[in-house]
Design a protein around this motif. Structure first.
Motif, PDB file in Angstrom:
ATOM      1  N   VAL A 154       0.843  -1.201   0.000  1.00  0.00           N
ATOM      2  CA  VAL A 154       0.000   0.000   0.000  1.00  0.00           C
ATOM      3  C   VAL A 154       0.879   1.253   0.000  1.00  0.00           C
ATOM      4  N   ASN A 155       1.965   1.221   0.770  1.00  0.00           N
ATOM      5  CA  ASN A 155       2.908   2.342   0.776  1.00  0.00           C
ATOM      6  C   ASN A 155       3.452   2.606  -0.619  1.00  0.00           C
ATOM      7  N   ALA A 156       3.808   1.533  -1.336  1.00  0.00           N
ATOM      8  CA  ALA A 156       4.352   1.691  -2.687  1.00  0.00           C
ATOM      9  C   ALA A 156       3.317   2.319  -3.620  1.00  0.00           C
ATOM     10  N   ILE A 157       2.043   1.893  -3.477  1.00  0.00           N
ATOM     11  CA  ILE A 157       0.977   2.455  -4.313  1.00  0.00           C
ATOM     12  C   ILE A 157       0.784   3.940  -4.004  1.00  0.00           C
ATOM     13  N   CYS A 158       0.711   4.266  -2.709  1.00  0.00           N
ATOM     14  CA  CYS A 158       0.518   5.666  -2.312  1.00  0.00           C
ATOM     15  C   CYS A 158       1.698   6.529  -2.738  1.00  0.00           C
ATOM     16  N   THR A 159       2.915   5.987  -2.584  1.00  0.00           N
ATOM     17  CA  THR A 159       4.104   6.728  -2.995  1.00  0.00           C
ATOM     18  C   THR A 159       4.083   6.984  -4.493  1.00  0.00           C
ATOM     19  N   ALA A 160       3.663   5.972  -5.261  1.00  0.00           N
ATOM     20  CA  ALA A 160       3.574   6.131  -6.714  1.00  0.00           C
ATOM     21  C   ALA A 160       2.571   7.221  -7.075  1.00  0.00           C
ATOM     22  N   THR A 287      -3.813  14.356  -2.655  1.00  0.00           N
ATOM     23  CA  THR A 287      -3.556  14.763  -1.269  1.00  0.00           C
ATOM     24  C   THR A 287      -3.999  13.689  -0.285  1.00  0.00           C
ATOM     25  N   ILE A 288      -5.146  13.056  -0.557  1.00  0.00           N
ATOM     26  CA  ILE A 288      -5.624  11.982   0.311  1.00  0.00           C
ATOM     27  C   ILE A 288      -4.617  10.841   0.345  1.00  0.00           C
ATOM     28  N   PHE A 289      -4.124  10.445  -0.832  1.00  0.00           N
ATOM     29  CA  PHE A 289      -3.118   9.380  -0.891  1.00  0.00           C
ATOM     30  C   PHE A 289      -1.851   9.779  -0.143  1.00  0.00           C
ATOM     31  N   ALA A 290      -1.429  11.040  -0.339  1.00  0.00           N
ATOM     32  CA  ALA A 290      -0.184  11.503   0.280  1.00  0.00           C
ATOM     33  C   ALA A 290      -0.294  11.523   1.802  1.00  0.00           C
ATOM     34  N   VAL A 291      -1.402  12.062   2.310  1.00  0.00           N
ATOM     35  CA  VAL A 291      -1.581  12.154   3.762  1.00  0.00           C
ATOM     36  C   VAL A 291      -1.748  10.761   4.365  1.00  0.00           C
ATOM     37  N   ALA A 292      -2.504   9.897   3.674  1.00  0.00           N
ATOM     38  CA  ALA A 292      -2.685   8.530   4.154  1.00  0.00           C
ATOM     39  C   ALA A 292      -1.346   7.793   4.208  1.00  0.00           C
ATOM     40  N   ASN A 293      -0.497   8.030   3.226  1.00  0.00           N
ATOM     41  CA  ASN A 293       0.813   7.388   3.196  1.00  0.00           C
ATOM     42  C   ASN A 293       1.671   7.840   4.370  1.00  0.00           C
TER      43      ASN A 293
END
Length: 444
Positions: A154-160, A287-293
């Motif tokens: 999940v981290n890799a997906i959010c980072t991407a 932004t949601i992905f970034a903050v969640a990551n």
């Protein structure tokens, strides 16, 4: 503390590639989406140079962490290293809980930001923000409990996604490069006064590169950590620098720095000018992905630090337990979840977050000094990645200078809260002193 042969332990499931993505996700976070505008207000269109200076300053501590991680690949991070260097359980206790506090406030704040963005993106204004925030935290806790491998996917997906958003900025704005003077600073041309301006900009952007503690705390779950940890850390810092500098140049090229500094969403303003076809909610999703990551990384880091401190005897033994099937520190995860939910109900924890930045700089100073101490002690293990003594010495000076700057020029309330946090942590230590078994450093 010895460990029975049949006691579950953390699983080494992460290679250097996933570790680099984990570190990159920690460094990119959500801050860059608003930081460019704040930095432009200080240094004008030379914001890109502030990122370069900040990277050099942060690299000193980053290299110290890489060397320490190569020597001592242990969960517990700063708490373990400082205890090993100085043999002072109270100092180790304060350092460890200070790092944990920084992660908790970041997660609590992040959950509120995600909730507010979800309300806007899906028109959920009728749903209380606190319910969305708690739901987010429960999902993250479930993921972290599930396993490190799943968390890293999940981290890799959010980072991407978050890196993809920044790369999109680069792609749509690259044609604007060369249209602005990239050394246009407030007050006119470059002179002696500019040095102070760049120093202020570097202080602001320095925190964009902080992911050292996050990476060190998962070292017990990294394959071949003696070599993978330094490689992953350096790759993450290098990639973050390239992205930051490129985005900074693009931003001030597309939107003049005076406009950029007043924009409520700086990179959204860049996209609206360079790519008006891009959906308006596009950066809300990113932004949601970034903050969640960022929250996910802090959850992983915090749970491993609690686990490591419990294994040292600095926290209750139960928090050092590992789930037999999932191979994750489940009690540490649960206690952190409870604390974060309480903080999320507080709502505005910005001052607490600012205070923990002060504590983090103190921890980084101690970590650099710890490497100097451990280098000189006979019998200490050598790592696959060693640095000359001038690196941690310079890192300690830089972090101490930043600490002084933050205290002297920052909000007085943040400094007062930092002092109160230190006092509270010291009281907690004194209350548990009879139970703490961390006076003797555990074996490497």
């Amino acid at each position: 503390m010895s460990q029975a042969a049949d006691t579950p332990t953390l699983e080494r499931s992460m290679g250097w590639g996933l570790l680099a993505l984990y570190g990159l996700g920690s460094m990119l976070g959500a801050g860059i989406y608003g930081l460019v505008g704040r930095a432009a207000e200080v240094v004008g269109s030379a914001v890109w140079l502030s990122f370069v200076i900040a990277m050099i300053a942060a690299l000193l501590t980053g290299l110290s962490y890489a060397s320490l991680g190569s020597r001592y690949p242990r969960a517990g991070g700063a708490a373990y290293i400082i205890n090993r260097a100085f043999g002072k359980p109270m100092l180790s206790y304060v350092a460890g809980l200070s790092v944990i506090a920084s992660g908790l406030t970041s997660m609590a704040t992040g959950s509120r930001v995600i909730a507010e963005n979800l309300q806007v993106a899906f028109n959920w204004q009728n749903v209380p923000a606190i319910l969305l925030a708690v739901g987010t935290l429960l999902l993250l806790a479930g993921l972290v409990f599930r396993g490190l491998r799943e968390s890293m996917v999940v981290n890799a997906i959010c980072t991407a996604v978050e890196a993809g958003g920044l790369l999109l900025i680069l792609s749509v704005g690259f044609s604007y490069w060369g249209t602005q003077d990239l050394l246009d600073v407030p007050g006119g041309g470059l002179d002696a006064a500019s040095a102070l301006i760049f120093a202020q900009g570097a202080v602001l952007t320095f925190f964009s590169f902080l992911g050292f503690e996050d990476m060190l705390n998962v070292s017990e779950e990294v394959k071949n950590p003696q070599t993978a940890l330094p490689l992953g850390l350096l790759l993450a810092m290098g990639a973050a620098t390239l992205i930051y500098v490129g985005v900074a140049i693009t931003a001030v090229s597309v939107v003049p720095w005076r406009e950029l500094s007043t924009a409520p969403a700086p990179l959204q303003a860049v996209m609206e000018r360079a790519a008006p076809w891009f959906p308006k909610n596009g950066f809300t999703a990113i932004t949601i992905f970034a903050v969640a990551n960022t929250a996910l990384i802090n959850f992983v880091m915090g749970s491993r630090l609690v686990y490591g401190m419990a294994r040292q005897g600095l926290l209750p033994e139960k928090l050092g337990a590992v789930h037999a099937k999932r191979r994750t520190p489940h009690y540490a995860i649960l206690i952190l979840l409870a604390i974060i939910i309480v903080l999320a109900f507080v709502g505005d924890v910005s001052q607490l977050a600012a205070a923990t930045v002060i504590l983090l700089l103190a921890v980084f100073t101690l970590m650099n000094v710890s490497l100097l101490v451990l280098r000189q002690r006979p019998g200490e293990p050598k790592g696959a990645f060693e640095v000359p003594a001038v690196i941690p010495a310079a890192g300690a000076v830089v972090c101490a200078a930043l600490l002084f700057t933050r205290v002297a020029t920052g909000n007085w309330l943040a400094s007062a809260i930092a002092g109160a946090l230190l006092a509270a942590i010291a009281v907690l230590y004194l209350l548990r002193r009879a139970q703490i078994r961390g006076a003797a450093t555990p074996p490497a």
